[in-house]
Design an enzyme around this catalytic site. Sequence first.
Site, PDB file in Angstrom:
ATOM      1  N   LYS A  44     108.628  39.384   5.194  1.00 23.22           N
ATOM      2  CA  LYS A  44     108.227  38.760   3.932  1.00 23.22           C
ATOM      3  C   LYS A  44     108.790  37.347   3.790  1.00 23.22           C
ATOM      4  O   LYS A  44     108.539  36.674   2.796  1.00 23.22           O
ATOM      5  CB  LYS A  44     108.704  39.602   2.737  1.00 23.22           C
ATOM      6  N   LYS A  46     112.043  36.704   3.591  1.00 23.13           N
ATOM      7  CA  LYS A  46     113.241  36.789   2.749  1.00 23.13           C
ATOM      8  C   LYS A  46     114.463  37.084   3.597  1.00 23.13           C
ATOM      9  O   LYS A  46     114.380  37.771   4.599  1.00 23.13           O
ATOM     10  CB  LYS A  46     113.121  37.937   1.737  1.00 23.13           C
TER      11      LYS A  46
END
Length: 154
Positions: A44, A46
Amino acid sequence: MRIILTYGTFDLFHVGHIRLLKRLSELGDKLIVGVSTDEFNLKKGKKSFFSYAERAEIVQSCRYVDQVIPERDWEQKRNDILECNVDVFAMGDDWVGTFDSLKDICDVVYLERTENISTTDIKSKLAKINKSELDKIELHLHDLIDIVKILSDN
């Protein structure tokens, strides 16, 4: 028994997380929380401050949470709902509409987020504090260098 399911990264656990989990737990009898794994977070884009194991332990310690499961990918939600006999899939309102495709197997609810707090905001504020402190240190280092030069010239 009414079972609620939600997912999240839950990095830098804060009062917004607590309030969301409390409201989610009030929707039913059992709250299951999917915590994003480190590998899924990388997909993602992140990077969490705490590892998956630490975040899962923190979330599990919250009195509103009955069970923690790993969130490994976007596609597992439908399978988790069916396997865990979930009645309500719930997320923060920043996801409104994203998971409506799950309405054929359970209720889908989007709850308001706690105002004025988010992990992103906390990380941003910490980054500014660190930058500010580094700037101060750099100024002091330049002052020290100037003093050393003056002393070495004498």
